[in-house]
Design an enzyme around this catalytic site. Sequence first.
Site, PDB file in Angstrom:
ATOM      1  N   ARG A  14      58.289  35.828  47.521  1.00 18.57           N
ATOM      2  CA  ARG A  14      58.807  34.474  47.761  1.00 18.57           C
ATOM      3  C   ARG A  14      59.015  34.163  49.238  1.00 18.57           C
ATOM      4  O   ARG A  14      59.202  32.998  49.606  1.00 18.57           O
ATOM      5  CB  ARG A  14      60.114  34.275  46.987  1.00 18.57           C
ATOM      6  N   ASP A 106      67.332  43.501  51.520  1.00 14.06           N
ATOM      7  CA  ASP A 106      67.350  42.043  51.745  1.00 14.06           C
ATOM      8  C   ASP A 106      68.771  41.483  51.804  1.00 14.06           C
ATOM      9  O   ASP A 106      68.975  40.282  51.748  1.00 14.06           O
ATOM     10  CB  ASP A 106      66.551  41.317  50.661  1.00 14.06           C
TER      11      ASP A 106
END
Length: 457
Positions: A14, A106
Amino acid sequence: MLNIIILAAGKGSRMQSNIPKALHKLSGRYFIDYLIDSVRLLKPDQIFIVVGYKEEFVRTILKNYDDVTFISQKEQFGTGHAVMQVIPYLKQNNSENNKTLILYSDMPLIRDKTLKKLIDSTIDLTILTNRLDEPYGYGRIIRDNKNNICKIVEHKDASENELNIKEVNTGILSIKTSKLIKWLNLIKNYNVKKEYYLTDIIEIAFLDKAIINSLQPNFLWEALGVNSPNELSFLERMWQKYQADVLLKQGVLISDPNRIDIRGKLYCEKDVFIDIGCIFIGNIQLSQGSYIGPYCIIEDSIIGTNSKIYAYSYIEKSKINANVQIGPFAHLRPNVILHENVKIGNFVEIKNSIIGPNSKTNHLSYIGDTEIGENVNIGAGVITCNYDGFHKYKTIIGDNAFIGSDSQLIAPVSIGKNATIGAGSTIVQDAPENQLTISRVSQKSIREWNRNKNNKK
């Protein structure tokens, strides 16, 4: 004994990028750098980073981390599968306090204080949760009628009632190592993607009568993950706003806290003013009473007491002493030292030079590889010509010298104390002290000149 596992094998589709997610940057630093800094403060026995997508690239970028062990996940079959790759390497002893802390690459801003609370828990399994007003996309924390955590339901699998739950899973957890090994072996891949989900360990632990605890971070941004450019931009602004708020509480005057970027460490003394649009990179010290005008960039530099940096100036790896004025539109390249009361004006570029007290170069000049003494005046358009195409050479200008406008000093060359260089001169030899040195073509006027005709004879 404490093991740290950082999951960094994913591609991060993404993000719409070819860069592995762990190597995306927040405030100029890799995500993974923030995590390594935080977990080192916990003094772990081992740090594992699970790598997969562009593994060799990640290893190369992080090659200086000599206290990290890289574990390959050749094929990505889910977060549970990633942790399974580390199991053979986990250190254990007979202590019940043998812990493993699992993190995600992340989620860069998790603080060591929050992680310390997780590992200090004596419970079998402690997970970090968050409460979000808009929890779209996050797994929901499901509790039983006694408020015990019993499982995590992913957003796509949640019922209408479960979607109304605001407490969400961050993915970070602390677990007794022996329990991790036991329960990890019970995870199945009975799902559409045929993946092993680490979140399944929660329900497995609950069914095994284990005690599951939860903690929440002090700041929302600590446990926010980044899965898209929009989320990265959102987290960046939250982090910048937090850093600005810290400075404001310390007494720093910031014109607009929403328009400042701190990409490193910014240390400010009292009565510092920072105007809009400024960017600070690396380690910066702003001394008492310093003024930073709008849209300046300052990198790895020290700004002295009561010094003023005017609009659109760029300062790199330099030391500015007290009561200096720089700009607007000035550029100080690396290894510049400006002593007290120096003035650097608009469109002046300086590189690898030392400028003595009370000296000034106010307009449109280039000063490179130069030592300038005290009370020196550099006129508009002066250039120190330091490069012959092969080597760099040095220019030395003595105290109280006056360099006339539009002069070129061809290095290596020395200008003596109290020397004067006439405007427009090209100086190729040393200029003596206390004398005027001038180098010009004799002025000539042609009476019958007509620029519209060919005057060649």
